[in-house]
Every structure is written in C-alpha cells, then in structure tokens.
Design a protein around this motif. Structure first.
Motif, PDB file in Angstrom:
ATOM      1  N   ALA A  73      59.542 -34.928  80.762  1.00  0.00           N
ATOM      2  CA  ALA A  73      58.460 -34.916  79.788  1.00  0.00           C
ATOM      3  C   ALA A  73      58.904 -34.203  78.516  1.00  0.00           C
ATOM      4  O   ALA A  73      59.751 -33.326  78.544  1.00  0.00           O
ATOM      5  CB  ALA A  73      57.247 -34.215  80.377  1.00  0.00           C
ATOM      6  N   ARG A  74      58.323 -34.619  77.396  1.00  0.00           N
ATOM      7  CA  ARG A  74      58.587 -33.931  76.143  1.00  0.00           C
ATOM      8  C   ARG A  74      58.033 -32.512  76.233  1.00  0.00           C
ATOM      9  O   ARG A  74      57.111 -32.245  77.001  1.00  0.00           O
ATOM     10  CB  ARG A  74      57.909 -34.673  74.986  1.00  0.00           C
ATOM     11  CG  ARG A  74      58.518 -36.017  74.681  1.00  0.00           C
ATOM     12  CD  ARG A  74      58.008 -36.514  73.334  1.00  0.00           C
ATOM     13  NE  ARG A  74      56.581 -36.760  73.354  1.00  0.00           N
ATOM     14  CZ  ARG A  74      56.026 -37.921  73.694  1.00  0.00           C
ATOM     15  NH1 ARG A  74      56.774 -38.923  74.068  1.00  0.00           N
ATOM     16  NH2 ARG A  74      54.717 -38.067  73.659  1.00  0.00           N
ATOM     17  N   PRO A  75      58.581 -31.601  75.423  1.00  0.00           N
ATOM     18  CA  PRO A  75      58.086 -30.222  75.471  1.00  0.00           C
ATOM     19  C   PRO A  75      56.587 -30.169  75.182  1.00  0.00           C
ATOM     20  O   PRO A  75      56.089 -30.896  74.335  1.00  0.00           O
ATOM     21  CB  PRO A  75      58.870 -29.534  74.362  1.00  0.00           C
ATOM     22  CG  PRO A  75      60.058 -30.385  74.119  1.00  0.00           C
ATOM     23  CD  PRO A  75      59.641 -31.784  74.430  1.00  0.00           C
ATOM     24  N   ARG A  76      55.886 -29.327  75.922  1.00  0.00           N
ATOM     25  CA  ARG A  76      54.456 -29.130  75.670  1.00  0.00           C
ATOM     26  C   ARG A  76      54.269 -27.655  75.309  1.00  0.00           C
ATOM     27  O   ARG A  76      53.655 -26.891  76.038  1.00  0.00           O
ATOM     28  CB  ARG A  76      53.624 -29.517  76.889  1.00  0.00           C
ATOM     29  CG  ARG A  76      53.893 -30.951  77.328  1.00  0.00           C
ATOM     30  CD  ARG A  76      52.928 -31.415  78.398  1.00  0.00           C
ATOM     31  NE  ARG A  76      51.619 -31.685  77.853  1.00  0.00           N
ATOM     32  CZ  ARG A  76      50.514 -31.049  78.193  1.00  0.00           C
ATOM     33  NH1 ARG A  76      50.549 -30.068  79.063  1.00  0.00           N
ATOM     34  NH2 ARG A  76      49.359 -31.365  77.660  1.00  0.00           N
ATOM     35  N   GLY A  77      54.926 -27.277  74.187  1.00  0.00           N
ATOM     36  CA  GLY A  77      54.887 -25.889  73.782  1.00  0.00           C
ATOM     37  C   GLY A  77      55.793 -25.077  74.670  1.00  0.00           C
ATOM     38  O   GLY A  77      56.849 -25.537  75.105  1.00  0.00           O
ATOM     39  N   CYS A  78      55.355 -23.872  74.979  1.00  0.00           N
ATOM     40  CA  CYS A  78      56.221 -22.949  75.709  1.00  0.00           C
ATOM     41  C   CYS A  78      55.921 -22.982  77.196  1.00  0.00           C
ATOM     42  O   CYS A  78      56.267 -22.057  77.924  1.00  0.00           O
ATOM     43  CB  CYS A  78      56.034 -21.544  75.159  1.00  0.00           C
ATOM     44  SG  CYS A  78      54.318 -21.152  74.830  1.00  0.00           S
ATOM     45  N   SER A  79      55.263 -24.036  77.672  1.00  0.00           N
ATOM     46  CA  SER A  79      54.927 -24.094  79.085  1.00  0.00           C
ATOM     47  C   SER A  79      56.108 -24.582  79.905  1.00  0.00           C
ATOM     48  O   SER A  79      57.033 -25.212  79.399  1.00  0.00           O
ATOM     49  CB  SER A  79      53.721 -25.013  79.299  1.00  0.00           C
ATOM     50  OG  SER A  79      53.927 -26.243  78.669  1.00  0.00           O
ATOM     51  N   LEU A  80      56.064 -24.304  81.192  1.00  0.00           N
ATOM     52  CA  LEU A  80      57.116 -24.730  82.100  1.00  0.00           C
ATOM     53  C   LEU A  80      57.106 -26.248  82.263  1.00  0.00           C
ATOM     54  O   LEU A  80      56.068 -26.885  82.118  1.00  0.00           O
ATOM     55  CB  LEU A  80      56.902 -24.115  83.476  1.00  0.00           C
ATOM     56  CG  LEU A  80      57.098 -22.610  83.642  1.00  0.00           C
ATOM     57  CD1 LEU A  80      56.452 -22.163  84.938  1.00  0.00           C
ATOM     58  CD2 LEU A  80      58.563 -22.279  83.643  1.00  0.00           C
ATOM     59  N   SER A  81      58.262 -26.812  82.618  1.00  0.00           N
ATOM     60  CA  SER A  81      58.286 -28.225  82.960  1.00  0.00           C
ATOM     61  C   SER A  81      57.982 -28.379  84.450  1.00  0.00           C
ATOM     62  O   SER A  81      58.140 -27.436  85.226  1.00  0.00           O
ATOM     63  CB  SER A  81      59.653 -28.831  82.655  1.00  0.00           C
ATOM     64  OG  SER A  81      60.599 -28.371  83.599  1.00  0.00           O
ATOM     65  N   VAL A  82      57.562 -29.578  84.822  1.00  0.00           N
ATOM     66  CA  VAL A  82      57.262 -29.840  86.223  1.00  0.00           C
ATOM     67  C   VAL A  82      58.490 -29.572  87.089  1.00  0.00           C
ATOM     68  O   VAL A  82      58.414 -28.964  88.154  1.00  0.00           O
ATOM     69  CB  VAL A  82      56.785 -31.293  86.415  1.00  0.00           C
ATOM     70  CG1 VAL A  82      56.596 -31.609  87.891  1.00  0.00           C
ATOM     71  CG2 VAL A  82      55.486 -31.522  85.653  1.00  0.00           C
ATOM     72  N   GLU A 120      61.053 -27.587  86.512  1.00  0.00           N
ATOM     73  CA  GLU A 120      61.344 -26.160  86.631  1.00  0.00           C
ATOM     74  C   GLU A 120      60.413 -25.508  87.641  1.00  0.00           C
ATOM     75  O   GLU A 120      60.829 -24.742  88.501  1.00  0.00           O
ATOM     76  CB  GLU A 120      61.152 -25.467  85.274  1.00  0.00           C
ATOM     77  CG  GLU A 120      62.229 -25.745  84.251  1.00  0.00           C
ATOM     78  CD  GLU A 120      61.865 -25.158  82.892  1.00  0.00           C
ATOM     79  OE1 GLU A 120      62.743 -24.626  82.246  1.00  0.00           O
ATOM     80  OE2 GLU A 120      60.686 -25.243  82.490  1.00  0.00           O
ATOM     81  N   ALA A 121      59.135 -25.830  87.524  1.00  0.00           N
ATOM     82  CA  ALA A 121      58.147 -25.143  88.343  1.00  0.00           C
ATOM     83  C   ALA A 121      58.264 -25.511  89.815  1.00  0.00           C
ATOM     84  O   ALA A 121      58.156 -24.661  90.693  1.00  0.00           O
ATOM     85  CB  ALA A 121      56.749 -25.469  87.836  1.00  0.00           C
ATOM     86  N   ARG A 122      58.493 -26.773  90.098  1.00  0.00           N
ATOM     87  CA  ARG A 122      58.500 -27.215  91.494  1.00  0.00           C
ATOM     88  C   ARG A 122      59.819 -26.892  92.180  1.00  0.00           C
ATOM     89  O   ARG A 122      59.946 -27.049  93.379  1.00  0.00           O
ATOM     90  CB  ARG A 122      58.190 -28.709  91.578  1.00  0.00           C
ATOM     91  CG  ARG A 122      56.800 -29.050  91.062  1.00  0.00           C
ATOM     92  CD  ARG A 122      56.336 -30.390  91.548  1.00  0.00           C
ATOM     93  NE  ARG A 122      55.893 -30.324  92.913  1.00  0.00           N
ATOM     94  CZ  ARG A 122      55.992 -31.321  93.771  1.00  0.00           C
ATOM     95  NH1 ARG A 122      56.569 -32.445  93.421  1.00  0.00           N
ATOM     96  NH2 ARG A 122      55.531 -31.199  94.993  1.00  0.00           N
ATOM     97  N   ALA A 126      58.421 -27.708  69.641  1.00  0.00           N
ATOM     98  CA  ALA A 126      57.402 -28.763  69.661  1.00  0.00           C
ATOM     99  C   ALA A 126      56.354 -28.432  70.712  1.00  0.00           C
ATOM    100  O   ALA A 126      56.614 -27.703  71.662  1.00  0.00           O
ATOM    101  CB  ALA A 126      58.060 -30.104  69.977  1.00  0.00           C
ATOM    102  N   ARG A 164      56.452 -19.919  79.660  1.00  0.00           N
ATOM    103  CA  ARG A 164      55.494 -19.150  80.460  1.00  0.00           C
ATOM    104  C   ARG A 164      54.340 -20.060  80.871  1.00  0.00           C
ATOM    105  O   ARG A 164      54.265 -21.218  80.454  1.00  0.00           O
ATOM    106  CB  ARG A 164      54.958 -17.959  79.656  1.00  0.00           C
ATOM    107  CG  ARG A 164      56.012 -16.891  79.415  1.00  0.00           C
ATOM    108  CD  ARG A 164      55.420 -15.630  78.824  1.00  0.00           C
ATOM    109  NE  ARG A 164      56.454 -14.620  78.679  1.00  0.00           N
ATOM    110  CZ  ARG A 164      56.834 -13.793  79.646  1.00  0.00           C
ATOM    111  NH1 ARG A 164      56.216 -13.844  80.836  1.00  0.00           N
ATOM    112  NH2 ARG A 164      57.783 -12.909  79.452  1.00  0.00           N
ATOM    113  N   ASP A 219      51.887 -37.891  77.003  1.00  0.00           N
ATOM    114  CA  ASP A 219      53.276 -38.245  77.291  1.00  0.00           C
ATOM    115  C   ASP A 219      53.292 -39.019  78.601  1.00  0.00           C
ATOM    116  O   ASP A 219      52.937 -38.487  79.654  1.00  0.00           O
ATOM    117  CB  ASP A 219      54.100 -36.962  77.396  1.00  0.00           C
ATOM    118  CG  ASP A 219      55.585 -37.236  77.515  1.00  0.00           C
ATOM    119  OD1 ASP A 219      55.965 -38.411  77.645  1.00  0.00           O
ATOM    120  OD2 ASP A 219      56.361 -36.266  77.479  1.00  0.00           O
ATOM    121  N   VAL A 231      55.412 -39.855  80.739  1.00  0.00           N
ATOM    122  CA  VAL A 231      56.173 -39.415  81.909  1.00  0.00           C
ATOM    123  C   VAL A 231      55.426 -38.363  82.725  1.00  0.00           C
ATOM    124  O   VAL A 231      55.863 -37.999  83.816  1.00  0.00           O
ATOM    125  CB  VAL A 231      57.573 -38.894  81.539  1.00  0.00           C
ATOM    126  CG1 VAL A 231      58.367 -39.968  80.833  1.00  0.00           C
ATOM    127  CG2 VAL A 231      57.495 -37.646  80.699  1.00  0.00           C
TER     128      VAL A 231
END
Lengths: 319, 328
Positions: free
Chosen positions: A304-313, A315-317, B65, B152, B217, B219
C-alpha cells in the motif's frame, strides 16, 4: 459431493453448475465459510465469495471436524509471522488433481526425483512432488538450505529420466555452486516454482532460465504455480509461457479494492478440487487472465502507498 | 515574525484544499486544513519559542505522503523561530508543500520547497516516514541534528457510556480518512461491544454524509476483506457503503488503520491492553479515551475522543519538546 468432484476431475462437466453446487454444499458443511459468505447468493461462479488466503492463519475453514484431519499443510508464513494451516481429511482428491493435470501438461512424470523443495509433511509442494515422483531424493532442508554438491553429484549420476522440482531461490543456490554442464537423460523435467523475490535478493527470471539451459542442456524446464490453500496446480510449459489451469479450476482477476472482475488484477482461484475446505480463494498475487483461461503471473500485489506515519500491514502482522 | 507566519498561513487557508489533500474529499480536506490552521496561534507559537533562546540556522523539513497537513505546524514553528527552511516534499504528493512554501515566501519568509532527494547540509532536519526513510535521512545528513518521526499507531479506549463515545470516535476515523499515526487503528472497550458498535455505526454513517470518504488505495482491499470476513465468522461486522465496524477478538488486533474502518475489541479490564499491545509498545502514539487513568503503557499522547486527529500545538511531539528537539 466427493464422488461428483472426482467424476468431474476424470471426465469433466459443467463447471459453473458444479461450482455453485459445491458452494452450497460447503456452506452447509463449513460453518465458518457459511458465516463468511453472509447474505451472498451467487448465480455465477465468479460471484462465489472468495476467502482471503490469509484467513487460513485465523480459521479452520474445513467442511469436516478439524480434529479429524489427517493432513495439515502449512503456508510459509513469511508475511504475517505465523503460518496458515490447511487441513484435509485425506489427499485422495488432491493427489488425483495433481496427477491428472501434471500428466495432461507434462506427459509422464519421471518416477525418480532429485528434489530441491521442502519435503516435510507440512509442505503441500513437497507432498505433490512426492506423489508425482515417489522415488524422491531430497537435497534441500528448511534448516540447512540446498545441498548443492550432493544435488550436482546426483544429477551427474542420473542414468534414467529424473524429475527435478525446485524453487527459484533454491535453484539460484544450486547454480551458485558452479559446475560443468550436466546433460540429463532424455525425458528429464525440471520444475521451477515459487516467486523470484526473496529476502536476500531479487532474481531475474530470464537470466535464471538462460543459466539453467547452460548448466542442464537439453533438460525440459517447466513452471508450476500452486499454493497450500489450493488443491490444484497450474503449469507453464515451457517455463516462461502462460500458466494453464486444469478444467476444474478457473481464475478470475479482480480490482483489489472493489473485487470487480477485470482482465488484470488480484487473482482469485475457484478450485473444485478444494472440496474439503473452500473452493474460492483470494490470493495476494496479481496477474492477467487470458480469454482461454490461462494466466500470466505478475508477482505479488504491491504494498500500500504510505498513509502518513502509520505502520504498514506487512510490518504490523510480522510481529 | 509571528505575524508574517500567520499571514502566510492565512493565504494557505484561502486556497482550495482539495488538490492539496492527496485524495481526500473536498469537505474532509477543508475540515482537516481548518483544524490544523485553527490550532496554530500566535500564543502557541510564542509559548514554544519561549522554551529556549537557542535557534538553528538552516532547517530541512522532510515531509512524507499521507497526512497532507503534517508539514504545516513544523514549518510555522521553524520560520517563527527565525530559521531558514527548506521543505523536501514527497515526490508523489508535493502539492501541499509547494503551496505552503509559496504562501509563506510570499510574505517574505525564507522558505523553499522541492522534491530533490539531495538534502544538502542543514543544521537540523525534521523528518517523517518509514524506517527506511528515516535511516536514509540520517545517512544523507550526517552533520545535522535530527528530529525524526518514524511509523507509529494509535488506539481508542472506551470505558464509559458507548453512546457518548461514538460521535468523537467516528470523527477521529473520518478526518484524513483514518490516515496517519494518530488515527485510531481500533477501539478497545470494557463496555458491551454490540452497543458500542451499533452507536459507532450510526455515527460513521453520519460522518460519511458530512465528510465523505475520498480516494482509497486499492491494495488495502485484501486486508479490508480479511478483517470484515473474520468479523463475520467470529463476531459481527457492521458495514456501510464506505465504512465498517467489525467486532473482533483482541487477539485479532492489527495496529494498522484502514480507511474508515474501526474494529471494536472487547476487554474485561483496561489492564489487558498492556499485554495486547506489547509487540508494538514502542510504536504507540496516541490513546484517545474517556478514561485518562486507564491508558496503556507506552502511550505518548493521551486525549479525549474526537481529538485524536487534531493534536494541540505546541505539544511534545512523540514525547519530545518541538523546538528543543531541533537544537543540539
């Protein structure tokens, strides 16, 4: 239902009608799948609710008491940190599906194998290869990797046709241990499976096939696509061509957000041989489905494209 | 200097925020931009500037972004402090950074924005992004002082009346379409989950009318279907056209927000959160709650429900004083 599926595998039939019948049977016998489907009432095979393959990490999804399973195939678990588990009562239909389509695509598979794929009981890939070639000599272990010197020695010593199942990354390891070309006996088949992107490095598939043809001149090289959650496989003959599904499996490419069918996109598989679990599986792979039903694989869905400073799926899983 | 900064921000407010917002609906983009600008006041800037007399000379702000307004407060603070500022805009979404720099430069402030990956030799770098981006920023600016903010996540905790909590929670999920590290990834509650989920569903539907969801998005679709499917099997899933409230077991918690999805997890006691969040404790940002005494260990910011996506300015950003964090 099993007899009907076996009959379809052996003699063919009306895919849509059989798929919808199997769907209704699975809803009646698979409580989790029934709840997953909710109010769905498909009238076309394409509309049968597809279970994300990742849910096999969380759910049993069997049409029988899971405690009665005699076989448990595990997924690699590289993304979510823990493997998915696919439980089967037995492998009768799985084995029949594997053999019929392999022989349809490859002809007779040599009964002797020099294997570079996992051979433990939890590997569906290892199970399929052992079924196709019962006299298997393993040269790969999950703990130590590829025994390249041993594999080369076995290849050089082969006097009858051999089946050489390998993942792309295992093959890279084998070829890294440089060796003079080995001309395998006529009728030998090298089966290449698995992705070309590993944790250690990315592999250029064309480069790999060229190196392979230099090291094993004359050997027939074919591609295989399968996954633990499917009972059937697709074959590309020769490797690099489109993957061909068996008549009892259809593939649908969908828009990954809406799930709407389109020529290219996220791949869903509708596999009648999955009669003990769920016939419709949504993968994390993408590709193009051609009018004849064959498939060009295009790797994993992108992150997924970055959604701000949140974790990616991912990374988290992975925790 | 403060007046000029506020004049520049007024110019930004006058713009149409839709094209700057990275795909939010026009109403949501306006709400997010206004909330951000409302929070930056002369008093707030003066208070932060008063925390230290030291100032860096040249500062580079590396924007990421996702949350389109995130560079604004830092740009305002750095310029109000008398520093010169370069904003490195995300190459795929530079519009807000370019507009911000243009508006602040128009009132005579020393600021520029571009997408050049060469970060030059600033005295201080403020940066946002994933682990790889943060590491790259450090590697490319070895002589600079760094104030870097990696990935975070945030959660909400409801221990009181579910009906009173729903509206604020739904607003937290709606702003920025649940993007960013302060967006609620899930709601944990010691109350009756069905009651909270039903109230939340009603509020989410209302927010969809007030602040429609924008572009998503594609995906993220597989993970959306995994969670909603799991909820249908194990619990319950309330869904609308552009939102979902799956009821899931705490063991199914994933600290990743999806656009307008608020999973609800039942707790017997708030203390369970420490165990559930343990694998990601060091990445916990904000806990939005109706019970400030029950927040989990590791929370960097505690706020009321409905305020998760509108952090105050000035504040301790991820636990650090803002201006002091860019000083040696």
């Amino acid at each position: 239902m099993r007899a009907q599926i076996v009959a379809f595998l052996r003699a063919g039939g009306d895919f849509e009608q059989t798929a919808l019948q199997l769907y209704r049977w699975q809803r009646a016998h698979n409580t989790e799948y029934d709840r997953f489907c909710g109010a769905a009432q498909p009238t076309r095979w394409e509309d049968i609710p597809a279970v994300p393959a990742s849910l096999f990490r969380d759910l049993f999804l069997t049409c029988f008491d899971p405690a009665a399973a005699s076989v448990c195939f595990e997924t690699s678990g590289t993304t979510a940190g823990r493997p998915g588990r696919v439980r089967l009562l037995d492998t009768e239909v799985y084995d029949l599906s594997a053999r019929l389509h392999a022989e349809r695509c490859l002809g007779l598979v040599p009964p002797r194998a020099i294997s570079l794929v996992p051979t433990d009981d939890h590997s569906s890939l290892g199970h399929m290869c052992r079924h196709l070639s019962p006299e298997t000599r393993p040269f790969f272990s999950s703990e130590t990797g590829v025994d390249a010197p041993g594999a080369w020695a076995a290849l050089r010593a082969a006097t009858a046709p051999v089946f050489v199942p390998t993942t792309a990354l295992a093959l890279v390891d084998l070829l890294a241990h440089g060796h003079d070309p080995v001309a395998l006996p006529e009728g030998s088949i090298l089966m290449l499976t698995g992705g070309f992107k590993g944790r250690r490095r990315a592999v250029d598939p064309e480069d790999l096939l060229q190196r392979l043809s230099r090291h094993l001149p004359g050997c027939r090289i074919v591609g295989e696509y399968g996954m633990s959650e499917l009972s059937s496989q697709l074959w590309a003959v020769p490797a690099g061509e489109r993957f061909v599904p068996p008549p009892w499996l259809r593939v649908l490419a969908v828009d990954p957000w809406t799930g709407t069918g389109q020529t290219s996109g996220q791949l869903r598989f509708f596999d009648l041989a999955n009669h003990q679990t769920v016939l419709a599986i949504e993968t994390g792979d993408q590709g193009t489905v051609h009018p004849d039903g064959s498939v060009t694989l295009e790797g994993r869905l992108p992150g997924a494209r970055p959604r701000g400073c949140s974790l990616s799926v991912e990374e988290a899983r992975a925790r | 200097m403060l007046d000029r900064v506020l004049d520049g921000l007024a110019r930004l407010r006058a713009r149409d925020p839709g094209p700057l917002s990275q795909g939010l609906s026009p109403a949501n983009a306006r709400a997010c931009l206004d909330a951000t600008l409302d929070g930056i006041t002369a008093e707030g800037l003066a208070a932060e500037l008063g925390t230290t007399t030291a100032r860096p000379g040249r500062v580079t702000l590396v924007a990421a972004a996702g949350v389109f307004t995130s560079p604004i407060e830092w740009a305002a603070l750095v310029l109000a402090a008398g520093c010169s500022l370069r904003i490195k805009a995300p190459s795929g979404a530079p519009a807000l950074c370019m507009a911000l720099a243009e508006d602040l430069a128009a009132v005579g402030l020393p600021v520029q924005a571009d997408t050049d990956r060469d970060l030059g030799q600033p005295e201080a770098v403020v940066g946002f992004g994933g682990d790889a981006s943060i590491a790259a920023i450090q590697a490319r600016t070895p002589g600079a002082h760094h104030s870097l903010y990696g990935h975070r996540f945030s959660i909400a905790l409801v221990t009181g009346d579910p009906l009173a909590a729903a509206a604020g929670l739904a607003r937290d999920a709606a702003l920025y379409d649940t993007r960013g590290c302060m967006a609620p990834t899930a709601v944990f509650t010691t109350q009756e989950v069905d009651r909270l989920a039903e109230a939340l569903a009603e509020a989410m539907a209302s927010e969809e009318v007030a602040l429609p969801r924008g572009e998503v998005d594609g995906v993220l679709g597989p993970e959306w279907r995994r969670r909603t499917g799991l909820a249908r099997v194990r619990g319950r899933c309330l869904e609308g056209e552009a939102w979902a409230v799956p009821i899931l077991d705490p063991a199914d918690f994933v600290p990743v927000a999806l656009p307008r999805m608020l999973p609800v997890h039942r707790l017997d006691h708030p203390g369970e959160l420490d165990r559930i969040l343990a694998p990601w404790r060091h990445q916990l940002s904000t806990t939005g709650t109706d019970d400030v005494d029950a927040v989990p260990a590791g929370t960097l910011r505690t706020c009321r429900l409905g305020q998760m996506q509108t952090p105050p300015f000035p504040r301790r950003h991820d636990g650090r004083a803002m201006l002091a964090s860019i000083l040696r």
